[in-house]
Enzyme design. Structure first.
Site, PDB file in Angstrom:
ATOM      1  N   LYS A 103       0.833  -1.212   0.000  1.00 42.72           N
ATOM      2  CA  LYS A 103       0.000   0.000   0.000  1.00 42.72           C
ATOM      3  C   LYS A 103       0.867   1.260   0.000  1.00 42.72           C
ATOM      4  O   LYS A 103       0.581   2.209  -0.712  1.00 42.72           O
ATOM      5  CB  LYS A 103      -0.919   0.039   1.231  1.00 42.72           C
ATOM      6  CG  LYS A 103      -1.879  -1.123   1.347  1.00 42.72           C
ATOM      7  CD  LYS A 103      -2.840  -0.943   2.519  1.00 42.72           C
ATOM      8  CE  LYS A 103      -2.177  -0.900   3.885  1.00 42.72           C
ATOM      9  NZ  LYS A 103      -1.500  -2.150   4.277  1.00 42.72           N
TER      10      LYS A 103
ATOM     11  N   ARG B 121      -0.055  -8.612  13.729  1.00 44.84           N
ATOM     12  CA  ARG B 121      -0.568  -7.631  12.755  1.00 44.84           C
ATOM     13  C   ARG B 121      -1.426  -8.312  11.691  1.00 44.84           C
ATOM     14  O   ARG B 121      -2.454  -7.771  11.292  1.00 44.84           O
ATOM     15  CB  ARG B 121       0.593  -6.878  12.102  1.00 44.84           C
ATOM     16  CG  ARG B 121       1.263  -5.940  13.089  1.00 44.84           C
ATOM     17  CD  ARG B 121       2.581  -5.441  12.560  1.00 44.84           C
ATOM     18  NE  ARG B 121       2.442  -4.573  11.416  1.00 44.84           N
ATOM     19  CZ  ARG B 121       3.399  -4.380  10.522  1.00 44.84           C
ATOM     20  NH1 ARG B 121       4.549  -5.003  10.621  1.00 44.84           N
ATOM     21  NH2 ARG B 121       3.190  -3.552   9.519  1.00 44.84           N
TER      22      ARG B 121
ATOM     23  N   ARG C  54      11.790  -6.436   5.396  1.00 45.96           N
ATOM     24  CA  ARG C  54      11.634  -5.020   5.019  1.00 45.96           C
ATOM     25  C   ARG C  54      12.561  -4.111   5.833  1.00 45.96           C
ATOM     26  O   ARG C  54      12.742  -4.305   7.035  1.00 45.96           O
ATOM     27  CB  ARG C  54      10.177  -4.588   5.250  1.00 45.96           C
ATOM     28  CG  ARG C  54       9.939  -3.118   4.935  1.00 45.96           C
ATOM     29  CD  ARG C  54       8.503  -2.803   4.707  1.00 45.96           C
ATOM     30  NE  ARG C  54       7.705  -2.851   5.926  1.00 45.96           N
ATOM     31  CZ  ARG C  54       6.397  -2.593   5.956  1.00 45.96           C
ATOM     32  NH1 ARG C  54       5.758  -2.284   4.842  1.00 45.96           N
ATOM     33  NH2 ARG C  54       5.727  -2.664   7.086  1.00 45.96           N
TER      34      ARG C  54
ATOM     35  N   ARG D   9      11.620  -1.609  11.119  1.00 44.70           N
ATOM     36  CA  ARG D   9      10.561  -1.151  12.031  1.00 44.70           C
ATOM     37  C   ARG D   9      10.397  -2.176  13.145  1.00 44.70           C
ATOM     38  O   ARG D   9      10.444  -3.373  12.900  1.00 44.70           O
ATOM     39  CB  ARG D   9       9.233  -1.031  11.260  1.00 44.70           C
ATOM     40  CG  ARG D   9       9.100   0.247  10.479  1.00 44.70           C
ATOM     41  CD  ARG D   9       7.919   0.245   9.555  1.00 44.70           C
ATOM     42  NE  ARG D   9       6.667  -0.231  10.131  1.00 44.70           N
ATOM     43  CZ  ARG D   9       5.489  -0.224   9.490  1.00 44.70           C
ATOM     44  NH1 ARG D   9       5.418   0.243   8.262  1.00 44.70           N
ATOM     45  NH2 ARG D   9       4.399  -0.680  10.068  1.00 44.70           N
TER      46      ARG D   9
ATOM     47  N   ARG E 135      -9.290   0.954   8.915  1.00 43.52           N
ATOM     48  CA  ARG E 135      -8.778  -0.371   9.248  1.00 43.52           C
ATOM     49  C   ARG E 135      -9.819  -1.227   9.951  1.00 43.52           C
ATOM     50  O   ARG E 135      -9.555  -2.364  10.289  1.00 43.52           O
ATOM     51  CB  ARG E 135      -7.589  -0.216  10.166  1.00 43.52           C
ATOM     52  CG  ARG E 135      -6.361  -0.793   9.465  1.00 43.52           C
ATOM     53  CD  ARG E 135      -5.173  -0.440   9.728  1.00 43.52           C
ATOM     54  NE  ARG E 135      -3.992  -1.109   9.860  1.00 43.52           N
ATOM     55  CZ  ARG E 135      -2.863  -0.591   9.410  1.00 43.52           C
ATOM     56  NH1 ARG E 135      -2.857   0.522   8.745  1.00 43.52           N
ATOM     57  NH2 ARG E 135      -1.751  -1.219   9.617  1.00 43.52           N
TER      58      ARG E 135
END
Ligand code: AMP
Length: 219
Positions: free
Chosen positions: A13, A171, A127, A160, A88
């Site tokens: 996204k 998550r 990531r 992160r 969300r």
């Protein structure tokens, strides 16, 4: 044009949001980015949000909703915006709809980026993100030229906290339980379009712009 980007964490996204923002010349509004900026500068909101973000669960609706309502009223959103990471859950979607209605606006499309779970875990765990410009890398699939440094702005790239293995599962569970129902919500309103999130950034972007062009012709 007012767009929503839906999809699990790691679906792309953020990457597509940035890209589409340049194409359509409308701002990308990432609630995750706004929250992380608040965490970094230790604002009251950031201190509160951090407790939730570190666990991989949603920050309370009132906090995020107020943030978004303020943001979409700003001058640069007059011609539209791209929401990345918001709404969300159903409550956020409903508040968004009623707020936009009061402003005489509406959502034009909710674009879902589809990626299977195994691939999401692979993407999230590798990531790395630039601390300064937010550019996103992957240790194996898209490493920066110089290890640990952003290709675009030479700043440090980091992992992160919520991309660490122990938080990824939480998550994805939150996504499945709370966010996934939004697909049905926007399908019911005729606004949902789904695109395959596997492939090159450009190919996925084209699927999105094609879906929008096609949808706009029909309306
Ligand atoms: P993201 O960068 O979109 O993956 O968001 C990172 C974290 O910020 C999430 O795991 C949540 O804790 C929080 N967050 C971002 N957007 C929202 C939202 N719309 N509602 C609640 N929490 C959010």
């Amino acid at each position: 044009m007012n767009l929503i980007l839906l999809g699990a964490p790691g679906a792309g996204k953020g990457t597509q949001g940035k890209n589409l923002s340049e194409t359509y010349r409308i701002p990308q509004i990432s609630t995750g980015d706004i929250l992380r900026a608040n965490v970094r500068s230790k604002t009251q909101l950031g201190v509160k949000a951090r407790e939730y973000m570190d666990k991989g669960v949603l920050v309370p609706d009132d906090v995020v909703v107020n943030m978004v309502v303020d943001r979409i009223q700003q001058e640069d959103c007059v011609n539209g915006f791209i929401l990345d990471g918001f709404p969300r859950n159903l409550n956020q979607a409903e508040v968004l709809e009623s707020t936009l209605k009061k402003m005489g606006k509406k959502i034009d499309f909710a674009i879902g980026i589809d990626v299977e779970r195994k691939e999401l875990v692979r993407r999230l765990s590798g990531r790395r993100v630039c601390r300064k410009c937010g550019a996103s890398y992957h240790v194996i699939f898209n490493p920066p030229v110089n290890i640990g440094m952003c290709d675009k702005c030479d700043s440090e790239i980091y992992q992160r906290d919520d991309d660490k293995e122990e938080t990824i599962g939480a998550r994805l569970k939150v996504y499945e339980e709370e966010t996934f129902p939004l697909i049905e919500y926007y399908t019911g309103k005729g606004l949902y379009r789904s695109v395959d999130g596997i492939g090159s950034v450009d190919r996925i972007k084209k699927s999105i712009t094609d879906a929008i062009a096609k949808g706009s012709d029909n309306s």
